[in-house]
Design an enzyme around this catalytic site. Structure first.
Site, PDB file in Angstrom:
ATOM      1  N   ASP A  50      50.197  44.437  27.340  1.00 48.92           N
ATOM      2  CA  ASP A  50      50.026  43.494  28.445  1.00 48.92           C
ATOM      3  C   ASP A  50      51.340  43.455  29.206  1.00 48.92           C
ATOM      4  OD1 ASP A  50      49.861  41.282  30.185  1.00 48.92           O
ATOM      5  OD2 ASP A  50      48.324  40.382  28.905  1.00 48.92           O
ATOM      6  N   SER A  74      43.885  44.385  41.002  1.00 46.56           N
ATOM      7  CA  SER A  74      43.739  45.351  42.099  1.00 46.56           C
ATOM      8  C   SER A  74      42.970  44.802  43.294  1.00 46.56           C
ATOM      9  CB  SER A  74      43.083  46.627  41.565  1.00 46.56           C
ATOM     10  OG  SER A  74      41.836  46.318  40.979  1.00 46.56           O
ATOM     11  N   TYR A 135      47.226  38.914  46.872  1.00 50.53           N
ATOM     12  CA  TYR A 135      47.339  40.285  46.368  1.00 50.53           C
ATOM     13  C   TYR A 135      48.283  41.122  47.248  1.00 50.53           C
ATOM     14  CZ  TYR A 135      45.757  45.154  45.775  1.00 50.53           C
ATOM     15  OH  TYR A 135      45.707  46.505  45.603  1.00 50.53           O
TER      16      TYR A 135
END
Ligand SMILES: NC(=O)c1ccc[n+]([C@@H]2O[C@H](COP(=O)([O-])OP(=O)(O)OC[C@H]3O[C@@H](n4cnc5c(N)ncnc54)[C@H](O)[C@@H]3O)[C@@H](O)[C@H]2O)c1
Length: 269
Positions: A50, A74, A135
């Site tokens: 992680d 993403s 993002y």
């Protein structure tokens, strides 16, 4: 020389494709993700990390000559998810690479770091970021952190602002930003193998006739994309004919990322 190359996000779409296209190109591929990756074959190592855990990340990068950093959230998501994977996780990868002496990192940044540029404008690698989402902000952060680690620590970075990766473009917006697997592989190889890269931003797109990008910086580094979205255009445009379109999404390069969550009293201009 690249002996061992680490691919983060190796269980994802691009990671799975690069696992195949880079197979045998470098002696060892270390394939890491927080979700399970298919078992190792010859020349492969599997790692489960992680990115938000620095101790695990230090173990993940140990012994790697180059990193293709694809791991992370993403698309648009909650701030907490973006923060852990794309901000903390990104910092951990770059900082662990510095401590381990890794010399090259290919960063999967995104068109969404510059998504609020209008489609009517052609942009190059020198424009200031105009993120279209949390993002997109995380991808602009990745470019800024790469710049710092290049200037201060001498790690070579190729920041690839990926448009949309896949076997074919899937809609009219993607006609402008599509990148084929073989073209993106070429770009990644330039990032890992070019003798003279310090900090570079390029667009991860194919040779699309409808492109919104001046990708001359990639050309300068020797990128010669083989694919163009144009052969798919007629079919895609015919399928979309008559469809209702969001006017804000249509105005900006980031598409629907620009049209979400805005303040109705002050919509994007
Ligand atoms: N696919 C595209 O067209 C496109 C376009 C622009 C940018 N990108 C960027 O390229 C990269 C790869 O894209 P993709 O389409 O393969 O995405 P993907 O979502 O298929 O794969 C991303 C992988 O990262 C892993 N991951 C997420 N958070 C993690 C964490 N904290 N620790 C470890 N692993 C973690 C996920 O498990 C996943 O397997 C991403 O960084 C994405 O933002 C992709």
């Amino acid at each position: 020389m690249m002996n061992r190359v680490l691919i983060t996000g190796a269980a994802g779409g691009i990671g799975s494709a690069l696992r195949e296209s880079l197979r045998g190109v470098y002696p060892v591929l270390r394939l890491s993700d927080r979700t399970p990756v298919a078992p190792a074959r010859d020349g492969e190592e599997i790692d489960r990390t992680d990115l938000a855990d620095m101790t695990e990340v230090e173990r993940m990068v140990a012994g790697c000559d180059g990193i293709v950093h694809l791991g992370g959230i993403s698309g648009e998501n909650t701030w907490e998810s973006i923060l852990q994977s794309n901000i903390v996780g990104l910092y951990n990868v770059f900082e662990a690479a510095r401590r381990a002496g890794t010399r090259r990192i290919i960063m999967a940044t995104s068109n969404h770091a510059v998504g609020f540029y209008p489609r009517a404008q052609t942009i190059d690698h020198r424009v200031v970021p105009r993120p279209d989402s949390r993002y997109g902000v995380s991808k602009a952060f990745s470019e800024a952190l790469a710049s710092l680690y290049a200037d201060k620590h001498g790690i070579g970075f190729l920041c690839t602002r990926i448009g949309n990766f896949g076997p074919r473009p899937i809609d009219s917006r993607r006609l402008a930003i599509w990148v084929s697997p073989r073209d993106y592989t070429q770009l990644v190889r330039i990032g890992l193998e070019h003798p003279d890269i310090r900090f570079e931003i390029v667009y991860g797109v194919s040779n699309n006739r409808r492109s919104w990008y001046d990708n001359s910086n990639a050309d300068r580094l020797g990128y010669r994309p083989q694919d163009d979205s144009e052969p798919y255009a007629a079919e895609i445009l015919a399928a979309e004919a008559g469809q209702a379109k969001d006017p804000i999404a249509e105005r900006y390069q980031g598409g629907m990322f620009c049209a979400g969550e805005y303040d109705a009293a002050a919509p994007p201009e």
